[in-house]
Design a protein around this motif. Structure first.
Motif, short mmCIF file in Angstrom:
data_model
loop_
_atom_site.label_atom_id
_atom_site.label_comp_id
_atom_site.label_asym_id
_atom_site.label_seq_id
_atom_site.Cartn_x
_atom_site.Cartn_y
_atom_site.Cartn_z
N ASP A 34 -53.03 67.96 50.13
CA ASP A 34 -54.42 68.00 49.67
C ASP A 34 -54.99 66.58 49.70
OD1 ASP A 34 -56.78 68.98 48.85
OD2 ASP A 34 -55.97 70.10 47.16
N THR A 35 -56.30 66.49 49.52
CA THR A 35 -56.98 65.19 49.59
C THR A 35 -56.32 64.17 48.67
OG1 THR A 35 -58.99 66.44 49.92
CG2 THR A 35 -59.23 64.10 49.46
N GLY A 36 -56.14 62.95 49.18
CA GLY A 36 -55.57 61.86 48.37
C GLY A 36 -54.05 61.86 48.39
N GLU A 37 -53.46 62.97 48.80
CA GLU A 37 -51.99 63.05 48.82
C GLU A 37 -51.44 62.11 49.90
OE1 GLU A 37 -48.95 66.82 48.86
OE2 GLU A 37 -51.04 67.16 48.27
N ALA B 24 -49.33 59.99 66.71
CA ALA B 24 -49.83 61.21 66.05
C ALA B 24 -50.72 60.82 64.86
CB ALA B 24 -48.66 62.06 65.59
N TYR B 25 -50.28 59.84 64.09
CA TYR B 25 -51.08 59.38 62.95
C TYR B 25 -52.43 58.83 63.43
CZ TYR B 25 -47.46 59.93 59.34
OH TYR B 25 -46.55 60.45 58.45
N ASP B 26 -52.40 58.04 64.54
CA ASP B 26 -53.66 57.49 65.08
C ASP B 26 -54.66 58.60 65.36
OD1 ASP B 26 -52.64 54.97 64.91
OD2 ASP B 26 -52.12 54.80 67.05
N GLN B 27 -54.11 59.68 65.95
CA GLN B 27 -54.97 60.80 66.27
C GLN B 27 -55.60 61.38 65.00
OE1 GLN B 27 -56.03 61.88 68.99
NE2 GLN B 27 -56.57 64.06 68.81
N LEU B 28 -54.76 61.56 63.97
CA LEU B 28 -55.26 62.13 62.70
C LEU B 28 -56.28 61.19 62.06
CD1 LEU B 28 -51.81 63.41 61.39
CD2 LEU B 28 -53.76 64.85 62.02
N ILE B 29 -56.04 59.89 62.20
CA ILE B 29 -57.00 58.91 61.64
C ILE B 29 -58.33 59.03 62.38
CG2 ILE B 29 -57.53 56.44 61.46
CD1 ILE B 29 -54.37 56.08 61.18
N SER B 30 -58.23 59.08 63.72
CA SER B 30 -59.47 59.07 64.52
C SER B 30 -60.30 60.31 64.24
CB SER B 30 -59.14 59.00 66.01
OG SER B 30 -58.79 60.29 66.48
N GLU B 31 -59.62 61.37 63.78
CA GLU B 31 -60.37 62.59 63.48
C GLU B 31 -60.74 62.68 62.01
OE1 GLU B 31 -58.52 66.11 65.13
OE2 GLU B 31 -57.60 64.85 66.68
N GLY B 32 -60.32 61.69 61.24
CA GLY B 32 -60.73 61.64 59.83
C GLY B 32 -59.87 62.49 58.90
N TYR B 33 -58.71 62.98 59.39
CA TYR B 33 -57.84 63.78 58.52
C TYR B 33 -57.11 62.89 57.51
CZ TYR B 33 -58.51 67.83 61.55
OH TYR B 33 -59.06 68.87 62.25
N ILE B 34 -56.74 61.70 57.95
CA ILE B 34 -56.01 60.79 57.06
C ILE B 34 -56.60 59.38 57.15
CG2 ILE B 34 -53.86 62.11 57.31
CD1 ILE B 34 -52.85 59.95 59.22
N GLN B 35 -56.25 58.58 56.11
CA GLN B 35 -56.67 57.19 56.10
C GLN B 35 -55.43 56.33 55.88
OE1 GLN B 35 -59.00 57.67 52.63
NE2 GLN B 35 -60.86 58.38 53.72
N VAL B 36 -55.45 55.13 56.45
CA VAL B 36 -54.32 54.22 56.24
C VAL B 36 -54.85 52.86 55.81
CG1 VAL B 36 -52.17 53.33 57.19
CG2 VAL B 36 -53.19 55.38 58.17
N ARG B 37 -54.28 52.35 54.73
CA ARG B 37 -54.55 50.96 54.39
C ARG B 37 -53.33 50.14 54.74
NH1 ARG B 37 -54.60 52.53 50.41
NH2 ARG B 37 -55.94 54.36 50.31
N VAL C 96 -54.16 61.62 52.75
CA VAL C 96 -55.01 62.65 53.31
C VAL C 96 -56.45 62.39 52.90
CG1 VAL C 96 -55.53 65.12 53.34
CG2 VAL C 96 -53.15 64.33 53.34
N GLY C 97 -57.31 62.20 53.86
CA GLY C 97 -58.69 61.82 53.57
C GLY C 97 -59.65 62.95 53.83
N PHE C 98 -59.12 64.13 53.93
CA PHE C 98 -59.95 65.27 54.31
C PHE C 98 -60.54 65.94 53.07
CE2 PHE C 98 -60.08 69.85 55.53
CZ PHE C 98 -61.23 69.74 56.28
N GLU C 99 -61.83 66.09 53.04
CA GLU C 99 -62.50 66.70 51.88
C GLU C 99 -62.23 68.20 51.88
OE1 GLU C 99 -63.72 64.78 49.66
OE2 GLU C 99 -63.17 63.15 50.99
N GLY C 100 -61.60 68.67 50.84
CA GLY C 100 -61.42 70.11 50.67
C GLY C 100 -60.50 70.68 51.75
N ARG C 101 -60.41 71.96 51.82
CA ARG C 101 -59.51 72.61 52.76
C ARG C 101 -60.19 73.83 53.36
NH1 ARG C 101 -55.15 74.81 48.45
NH2 ARG C 101 -55.45 72.68 47.75
N HIS C 102 -59.85 74.12 54.58
CA HIS C 102 -60.18 75.47 55.07
C HIS C 102 -59.12 75.86 56.08
CE1 HIS C 102 -61.67 74.05 59.00
NE2 HIS C 102 -62.10 73.01 58.32
N THR C 103 -58.86 77.14 56.19
CA THR C 103 -57.81 77.58 57.11
C THR C 103 -58.32 77.39 58.53
OG1 THR C 103 -58.69 79.79 57.22
CG2 THR C 103 -57.11 79.33 55.47
#
Lengths: 485, 485
Positions: free
Chosen positions: B31-34, B56-69, B76-83
């Motif tokens: 979930d978000t923030g996890e 794989a992480y780069d891809q998720l970052i570029s799509e906004g699913y996750i954030q890395v500091r 996980v930087g994704f707002e909310g969830r949907h199937t």
């Protein structure tokens, strides 16, 4: 002088006689009821065989110019007279009465490509290098398609070749992660036709249509010609700002380029994707996802299309214009099941179906793997063009220019920090005089906001060796102040 | 099982990791923030290289699913969830909101060709024999077109290839007596697109459009989908009865087939031609002249098109569907000068332009004379088919059948004197069961009048050797009374 169809000397004589008699009748030399010479007499007079004359008379009879009663001479049976000068040689009413659609189309900014001037260094977006086209593979595939056994040649299914739709189904899964049924795929004559079909099927005059700001000009033109009321929704570095979408109620359609916003190049993040789809569901609205350059990503792998999470609200549009050639006019749509039948009907009314041989050629290129290996080759080649171009721009302009949209596609946008939007056309004009084609971004805004001058640079048609020279030329124009005079 | 693009084993691993993480995020496993495991930890856990996981992480970052500091684990930087189940696997709103155009198109009689059943003896009109297609000449012309030198591949002029328009200009003069400027010729994707463009440019919803009665179904469909009010004007053995034309005021367009009325086969006499044109001038109305089979005349030479005496009111439409193949989708229009610019604009919005390689292939076939020699060959071949067919029909049915429209084209109409129009569908159905495809004429009437049963027989796709057998089969069905039960 009258040209005659090859190998028709005899019928040529018949035709000459026929034409001259017809013209004399039409121009009133012979008037209604008047008698023509008998075929025997005319044959003697002209020194041709009687059958030649009879054939000419038969033609005149079949067209109703003359009548013959058994034994009698032919009489002119044509009511009245009118001259048969060429329609174009007489005055026209210069204001034709056209449809509302045509009036709107004529009011659009003129955008007839190609521009006539051939430039030494042209960054026109949409062109690809002729040398990149896989001539051998395409000829092989085309020849196979022409030679393939068929019972008969008849109109095919409007949705397109089943072989191509099957090939695309697995290609789209391999390359773009799209899972769809073959029945959801419809072949179109380029993505332009896909946009036009979407407008026909979903948009009425007066419908609201959401467009990106800035927006692909030909998408806006389709909607304006249809009579839609466009709602420009601003884009930032992440594509369309979904927080600024209008109330979806009564919006018929939204046009987006989520993989690589055209022209700014943003990639729509998943949060905005989700918001966009929920917005569409709330308004019972459809979304066109124009994946015009989805094959070209340099830093990351292709992004899964909006279609996959679109809950039946998304119409996916793809094309081979960027991977093979824009001159082929081959594209495809992946539709929500509920829209398939309607699109098939409208496609049939529009042009029956797209060219069969070329559909089958593309199918076999995909099936043999030749298409994907070509796409990989193009990706490498354009990555090189891009790298060379970005280096040259950085060297030439340093931080006087901000470049955006570089992670994907075949173009970038360069913002010139020291020029204003009002300089764009003049600067582009002077660059043209030096043989460099660059394209002002303000043309793509419904209402320009950014105060800097911006230009779209397409590099896919540029020989790598010329890119450096092109940028050199451009910076010369930029430094020389004559253009701003 | 996930199919992977050829030659991408490494990126395949990246893609698998990317997909599984994305799905876990979308389905809410994370979930978000996890926090996700560090790339090193995950690489070790999966037994892959760290760069594979990073990609794989780069891809998720570029799509906004996750954030890395820097230094920290990805969150996980994704707002909310949907199937993200396939859109098609979830319930659809089954009544899409479509345009008025689409609603009208869906209300048309269903007419999606090809019919699935392959018949042993099919008289379907519009098909041509696969063996008639000039494979060698077309492949040669296509190959030359693909190999021709080009600076770049870009969108071409909407009016079409200049080479083809030049070739057609002289072909149309040689073969049809048309004198026009190259600028008046626009290449279209088959005559169907020409009809559709005419509707777009000239017809509004509610406009009156004059159609022949009976009429080519796809022409009527175009007009009905556009929302036009059709005015059916009866045809007799001489084509459209111009004495029964409506008041031209407020009529936008008239569709006629003067060289060979479809389907009845009448040739419009010059008196009616003159009346039609004067009618159009009086109403500031345009006329579509569909010259769909003008190359095929057996007793007399081709008739000069209406266009020549049309005083700028006539839009001439030609096609290669009957001379080469309906699957090519190549046609052309010759326009009044006043309409050229409008058609060009609308053609561009519709699909940019027609397929370039095939346009250039046709141009070179015309320039080399290969096209016209093929047309002459086809004329001979179809004259033979026609003769054999007419003899067989005469022997089999005698005066129980009246045959009309035999002097031209690739089809005839047979009226069955002992059957009524109400028998047509049942008789055609029983013939189909015996492998013989015949096509009821009532389908082409807005309101059928003739009490006899009539059928359209297209013979261009029939092997000469089979025509006799086909007619034999048909007469057997006719004699056996089971079909009328």
């Amino acid at each position: 002088m009258v040209q005659l169809a090859k190998g028709s000397r005899k019928s040529g004589a018949t035709r000459r006689i026929y034409l001259s008699l017809r013209d004399q009748i039409l121009s009133g030399v012979y008037d209604t009821g008047e008698k023509l010479p008998s075929s025997r007499a005319l044959a003697g007079e002209l020194g041709v065989s009687r059958t030649t004359v009879t054939a000419a008379y038969d033609q005149l009879i079949s067209e109703g110019y003359i009548q013959v009663r058994q034994g009698a001479k032919p009489t002119v049976g044509f009511e009245g007279r009118h001259t048969c000068t060429r329609p174009e040689s007489r005055p026209q009413d210069t204001t034709p009465r056209v449809s509302a659609y045509a009036s709107r189309a004529m009011a659009l900014p003129k955008n007839i490509s190609p521009e006539q001037a051939v430039l030494q260094y042209d960054f026109r977006y949409g062109d690809v290098a002729s040398s990149d086209f896989p001539k051998l593979a395409w000829r092989r595939a085309l020849n196979a398609a022409v030679l393939a056994h068929r019972e008969r040649l008849g109109y095919e299914h409007p949705a397109g070749s089943l072989a191509l739709r099957r090939a695309l189904q697995s290609y789209l899964w391999r390359a773009r992660g799209i899972e769809c049924d073959v029945a959801q795929i419809i072949i179109v004559s380029g993505s332009q036709q896909a946009l036009d079909l979407c407008a026909r099927v979903l948009v009425d005059a007066g419908s609201q249509v959401v467009l990106e700001e800035p927006c692909y000009a030909m998408a806006r033109n389709v909607m304006l010609a249809t009579g839609a009321m466009p709602v420009a929704t601003p884009c930032d570095k992440d594509g369309m700002d979904t927080s600024r979408l209008p109330d979806p109620t009564g919006v018929a359609l939204a046009f987006v380029t989520p993989s690589h916003q055209f022209p700014l190049g943003g990639v729509l993040p998943s949060g905005r994707r989700k918001a966009l789809i929920e917005w569409a569901i709330a308004g019972n609205t459809y979304i066109i996802e124009d994946d015009y350059d989805g094959e070209y990503r340099y830093d990351v792998r292709p992004i899964p299309p909006l279609w996959m999470t679109g809950k039946g609200r998304v119409i996916y549009v793809g094309t081979v214009s960027k991977t093979l050639s824009p001159t082929l006019r081959l594209g495809y749509t992946v539709l929500p099941s509920t829209l398939v039948e309607t699109f098939v009907r409208c496609k049939q009314i529009t042009d029956r179906h797209s060219s069969s041989f070329e559909q089958e050629a593309l199918a076999s290129m995909i099936d043999t793997g030749a298409y994907e290996s070509h796409v990989r080759k193009m990706r490498r080649l354009n990555a090189e063009r891009r790298a060379v171009f970005l280096n040259a721009m950085a060297e030439a302009f340093g931080d006087e220019v901000d470049i955006v949209g570089t992670s994907a596609g075949l173009h970038i946008v360069a913002w010139f920090n020291c020029l204003t939007a009002s300089d764009e056309e003049r600067f582009a004009g002077c660059a043209r005089q030096e043989g460099v084609g660059i394209y002002p971004i303000s043309r793509l805004f419904a209402s320009p906001t950014d105060q800097r001058a911006g230009f779209i640079f397409g590099y896919a048609s540029m020989p790598v060796a010329l890119i450096g020279k092109a940028v050199e030329k451009l910076v010369q124009v930029y430094r020389s102040k004559f253009w701003s005079a």
